[in-house]
Design a protein around this motif. Sequence first.
Motif, PDB file in Angstrom:
ATOM      1  N   TYR A  35       0.753  -1.121  -0.079  1.00  0.00           N
ATOM      2  CA  TYR A  35      -0.124   0.209  -0.381  1.00  0.00           C
ATOM      3  C   TYR A  35       0.793   1.434   0.072  1.00  0.00           C
ATOM      4  O   TYR A  35       0.251   2.238   0.712  1.00  0.00           O
ATOM      5  CB  TYR A  35      -0.760   0.217   1.493  1.00  0.00           C
ATOM      6  CG  TYR A  35      -1.835  -1.027   1.341  1.00  0.00           C
ATOM      7  CD1 TYR A  35      -3.621  -0.983   0.236  1.00  0.00           C
ATOM      8  CD2 TYR A  35      -1.619  -2.029   1.932  1.00  0.00           C
ATOM      9  CE1 TYR A  35      -3.910  -1.802   0.139  1.00  0.00           C
ATOM     10  CE2 TYR A  35      -3.088  -2.837   2.172  1.00  0.00           C
ATOM     11  CZ  TYR A  35      -3.565  -2.906   0.584  1.00  0.00           C
ATOM     12  OH  TYR A  35      -4.786  -3.910   0.584  1.00  0.00           O
ATOM     13  N   ALA A  81      -4.476   2.066   5.261  1.00  0.00           N
ATOM     14  CA  ALA A  81      -4.729   1.991   4.201  1.00  0.00           C
ATOM     15  C   ALA A  81      -5.311   0.876   4.032  1.00  0.00           C
ATOM     16  O   ALA A  81      -7.070   1.211   3.156  1.00  0.00           O
ATOM     17  CB  ALA A  81      -3.397   1.337   3.226  1.00  0.00           C
ATOM     18  N   GLN A  82      -6.080  -0.194   4.990  1.00  0.00           N
ATOM     19  CA  GLN A  82      -6.988  -1.200   4.881  1.00  0.00           C
ATOM     20  C   GLN A  82      -8.230  -0.091   5.290  1.00  0.00           C
ATOM     21  O   GLN A  82      -9.573  -1.000   4.715  1.00  0.00           O
ATOM     22  CB  GLN A  82      -7.007  -2.051   5.575  1.00  0.00           C
ATOM     23  CG  GLN A  82      -5.822  -3.239   4.646  1.00  0.00           C
ATOM     24  CD  GLN A  82      -5.151  -4.450   5.449  1.00  0.00           C
ATOM     25  OE1 GLN A  82      -5.310  -4.078   6.842  1.00  0.00           O
ATOM     26  NE2 GLN A  82      -4.750  -5.774   4.652  1.00  0.00           N
ATOM     27  N   TYR A 104      -9.837   2.831   5.536  1.00  0.00           N
ATOM     28  CA  TYR A 104      -9.466   4.004   4.083  1.00  0.00           C
ATOM     29  C   TYR A 104     -10.217   3.020   3.237  1.00  0.00           C
ATOM     30  O   TYR A 104     -11.398   3.468   2.521  1.00  0.00           O
ATOM     31  CB  TYR A 104      -8.619   4.624   3.472  1.00  0.00           C
ATOM     32  CG  TYR A 104      -7.918   5.253   4.098  1.00  0.00           C
ATOM     33  CD1 TYR A 104      -8.197   5.733   5.832  1.00  0.00           C
ATOM     34  CD2 TYR A 104      -6.373   6.684   3.926  1.00  0.00           C
ATOM     35  CE1 TYR A 104      -7.883   6.536   6.301  1.00  0.00           C
ATOM     36  CE2 TYR A 104      -6.336   7.195   4.541  1.00  0.00           C
ATOM     37  CZ  TYR A 104      -6.977   7.773   5.789  1.00  0.00           C
ATOM     38  OH  TYR A 104      -6.080   8.457   6.755  1.00  0.00           O
ATOM     39  N   GLN A 105      -9.962   1.639   2.509  1.00  0.00           N
ATOM     40  CA  GLN A 105     -10.909   1.217   1.708  1.00  0.00           C
ATOM     41  C   GLN A 105     -11.472   0.733   1.723  1.00  0.00           C
ATOM     42  O   GLN A 105     -12.958   0.738   1.436  1.00  0.00           O
ATOM     43  CB  GLN A 105      -9.646  -0.369   1.397  1.00  0.00           C
ATOM     44  CG  GLN A 105     -10.037  -0.459   0.064  1.00  0.00           C
ATOM     45  CD  GLN A 105      -8.508  -2.354  -0.428  1.00  0.00           C
ATOM     46  OE1 GLN A 105      -7.821  -2.126   0.364  1.00  0.00           O
ATOM     47  NE2 GLN A 105      -9.320  -2.840  -1.251  1.00  0.00           N
ATOM     48  N   GLN A 106     -11.776   0.458   3.058  1.00  0.00           N
ATOM     49  CA  GLN A 106     -13.009   0.419   3.720  1.00  0.00           C
ATOM     50  C   GLN A 106     -14.743   0.700   3.704  1.00  0.00           C
ATOM     51  O   GLN A 106     -14.997   0.845   3.154  1.00  0.00           O
ATOM     52  CB  GLN A 106     -13.489  -1.046   5.267  1.00  0.00           C
ATOM     53  CG  GLN A 106     -14.391  -1.721   5.649  1.00  0.00           C
ATOM     54  CD  GLN A 106     -14.804  -3.060   4.958  1.00  0.00           C
ATOM     55  OE1 GLN A 106     -14.638  -3.257   4.079  1.00  0.00           O
ATOM     56  NE2 GLN A 106     -16.414  -2.394   3.881  1.00  0.00           N
ATOM     57  N   LYS A 121     -15.724   1.991   0.544  1.00  0.00           N
ATOM     58  CA  LYS A 121     -16.198   1.383  -0.471  1.00  0.00           C
ATOM     59  C   LYS A 121     -17.099   1.274   0.561  1.00  0.00           C
ATOM     60  O   LYS A 121     -18.330   1.281  -0.347  1.00  0.00           O
ATOM     61  CB  LYS A 121     -15.804  -0.501   0.278  1.00  0.00           C
ATOM     62  CG  LYS A 121     -16.166  -1.259  -0.089  1.00  0.00           C
ATOM     63  CD  LYS A 121     -15.789  -2.689   0.061  1.00  0.00           C
ATOM     64  CE  LYS A 121     -16.415  -3.871  -0.418  1.00  0.00           C
ATOM     65  NZ  LYS A 121     -15.768  -5.560  -0.336  1.00  0.00           N
ATOM     66  N   ASP A 146     -14.639   2.538 -11.927  1.00  0.00           N
ATOM     67  CA  ASP A 146     -14.793   1.800 -11.026  1.00  0.00           C
ATOM     68  C   ASP A 146     -12.668   1.597 -11.103  1.00  0.00           C
ATOM     69  O   ASP A 146     -12.766   2.144 -12.153  1.00  0.00           O
ATOM     70  CB  ASP A 146     -15.005   0.534 -10.394  1.00  0.00           C
ATOM     71  CG  ASP A 146     -15.012  -0.771 -11.432  1.00  0.00           C
ATOM     72  OD1 ASP A 146     -15.065   0.027 -12.558  1.00  0.00           O
ATOM     73  OD2 ASP A 146     -16.211  -1.464 -10.989  1.00  0.00           O
ATOM     74  N   SER A 201      -2.654   3.462  -1.060  1.00  0.00           N
ATOM     75  CA  SER A 201      -3.245   2.485  -2.615  1.00  0.00           C
ATOM     76  C   SER A 201      -2.236   1.750  -3.101  1.00  0.00           C
ATOM     77  O   SER A 201      -1.364   1.991  -3.806  1.00  0.00           O
ATOM     78  CB  SER A 201      -4.414   3.671  -4.110  1.00  0.00           C
ATOM     79  OG  SER A 201      -4.950   4.435  -3.610  1.00  0.00           O
ATOM     80  N   GLN A 254      -6.593   2.418  -8.399  1.00  0.00           N
ATOM     81  CA  GLN A 254      -7.487   1.742  -6.420  1.00  0.00           C
ATOM     82  C   GLN A 254      -7.790   2.901  -6.368  1.00  0.00           C
ATOM     83  O   GLN A 254      -8.917   3.456  -5.999  1.00  0.00           O
ATOM     84  CB  GLN A 254      -6.643   0.713  -5.888  1.00  0.00           C
ATOM     85  CG  GLN A 254      -7.895   0.987  -4.562  1.00  0.00           C
ATOM     86  CD  GLN A 254      -6.824   0.165  -3.377  1.00  0.00           C
ATOM     87  OE1 GLN A 254      -5.163   0.686  -2.804  1.00  0.00           O
ATOM     88  NE2 GLN A 254      -6.927  -0.906  -3.112  1.00  0.00           N
ATOM     89  N   CYS A 255      -6.922   4.154  -6.739  1.00  0.00           N
ATOM     90  CA  CYS A 255      -6.655   5.816  -6.203  1.00  0.00           C
ATOM     91  C   CYS A 255      -7.761   5.765  -6.895  1.00  0.00           C
ATOM     92  O   CYS A 255      -9.106   7.336  -6.623  1.00  0.00           O
ATOM     93  CB  CYS A 255      -5.667   6.265  -6.390  1.00  0.00           C
ATOM     94  SG  CYS A 255      -5.172   7.809  -5.588  1.00  0.00           S
ATOM     95  N   HIS A 281     -11.260   5.146  -5.124  1.00  0.00           N
ATOM     96  CA  HIS A 281     -11.363   5.862  -4.108  1.00  0.00           C
ATOM     97  C   HIS A 281     -11.970   7.161  -4.287  1.00  0.00           C
ATOM     98  O   HIS A 281     -12.422   8.342  -3.338  1.00  0.00           O
ATOM     99  CB  HIS A 281     -10.298   5.364  -2.912  1.00  0.00           C
ATOM    100  CG  HIS A 281      -9.972   4.038  -2.909  1.00  0.00           C
ATOM    101  ND1 HIS A 281      -8.846   4.000  -1.950  1.00  0.00           N
ATOM    102  CD2 HIS A 281     -10.793   3.430  -2.889  1.00  0.00           C
ATOM    103  CE1 HIS A 281      -8.736   2.557  -2.080  1.00  0.00           C
ATOM    104  NE2 HIS A 281      -9.935   2.367  -2.220  1.00  0.00           N
TER     105      HIS A 281
END
Length: 565
Positions: A6, A52-53, A55-57, A60, A70, A145, A150-151, A154
């Motif tokens: 990440y 990072a994880q 933020y990802q959740q 999402k 996406d 990211s 992925q960035c 987001h």
Amino acid sequence: MAEEDYGSFVDWNKMGDLAKSSGPTKVDCKDLKEFKQMARQGYWAKNHKLRAQVYQQLIKDIPCRTVTPDAEVYRDIMGNAATKKPSSHIPLPEFVDGSPLPQYCLKAEAVASAHQIIHCIAGQFPDISHCPSLPAITSLLLHFSIDEAQCFEHVSRILACNEPGKRLLDQTFLAYESSCMTFGDLANKYCEAAHKLIVATAQDVLDVYSDWQRWVLGDLPFSHLVRVLDVYLVEGYKVLFRVAIALLKFYRKHKAGAQGNQQQDSGKVRADIQAFITGIASTVTPDKLLEKAFSIRMFSRKEITLLQLTNEKSLQQKGITVKQKRRNVHLALNPDTFSSEIVSAKEMRDIWSWIPERFALCQPQLLFTTSTHGCSLNRFYSHCEGYEPTLLLIRTTDGDVCGAFLSTDWEERKRGGNKLSFFGTGECFVFRLKPEMERYEWVVIRHPELASSIKTEGQEDTASSEGQNSDNNGLQQPERPVGDLSPFLSARHFNLNSKNTSMFMAGNFDSIIVGGGNGNALYIDSELNHGRAGSCATFDNPPLCAESFQVSLLEAWGFQDAMAS
């Protein structure tokens, strides 16, 4: 390093203590309230991969439009980005309004990746017309990211958020400009000492406040900003307001020992604030910044949203929906043309700094003065009706000067017939200029606990009359016409513990009253000759002048739209 999954865009040499991973490695929490506390306390702040994880959740889980670009969309557009080196010559779109991309702790080559992501976003979101914070948000999220795609996803989800009443980034000039006005209103109410400093030193206060988002998303050091981002992704846009208000408070403390606050070009004040925030790490830790931000007793997101909508509507009614050169607010108070027998141009400018930002583009218009129109309450009403808001100025025979900002048209008094009935909103305030200058706002602003919760539909507001017989039941608060500006701080939006705290203004054939509840802030008789001043529950004020006084001069001022003149 596990973080490299990440952190492929990160220059770890710039990360300082954030490059060292420690603390928890997972978050196991389902309760939103508990999760908010974890975000505020920095539960995942010492572990880059965990942050990072999280933020990802969080991203999402943002409710978005049905069709939101996406990572796959990005890969389709770019081809296989892994085999393509991004171009460093891709310009940022016009809608970022010249905001540069902050590098923070990115590798030099990652800046080109961020430019490419923003370029792609501009193509996928054609409805964005003004979004100066986008470069900072993109740069920030790139630190956490796995790849560009992925960035891109987001950032797209943040832009496509469609949760009712929730916004994460301003995407039009109207939304952005109204947010600047809203910040000015909040600074005026919750950061009074710092607001006074800005008024004293900057020629254009709103020009200084137009930087408020950049203070947070742009000027703050990375170590502080990621802590803000932790909370922002959980709690939303209001966090930016809180942090910016806290920064303004720290700036005022920083300037406290400075010699002579001479008024200067607004650009110099903006640069001074920027320099202070950029170097804030030497005096204020990230935890101390958040602690200050969340210790401010502000209105809820609902009230802030209502204020923002009010400011948006005001801009729309003035025809300001796209970027244009802003008229300097203080040009509205031209000392060569302004003339009052009660206050000087400088004193009127100080009063102007207290009024809601949506009237900042207006210039003072003398509606009524006893020296020209005589001492008649009927003539006062006839000259003031149709104007909203108005400013009342009084000079007593003792030389005291006091007054009131009154949010609502005096014609509203007719809704109560001959019965003295209170009306107005919590934007009303009273003040005195001499012997010393002081403003007294609605008590609920200083003591929000007096409003236990937002009212539900169907609950009625009543306003009783002060100084009347105790068997008066009061009248229902009159509804404003649909076409009018949203009445920000209307008492009906609050579940007040006592009706004594929402008695703003009243008038009938034999008197006008400002402020009620266990007394009146101001009472003026029908001949505009004698008056009384006292403490009242609505403004929680001491007497503004002698408790019984004779009026030497009384003026009423309206607000003329300077854009139309």
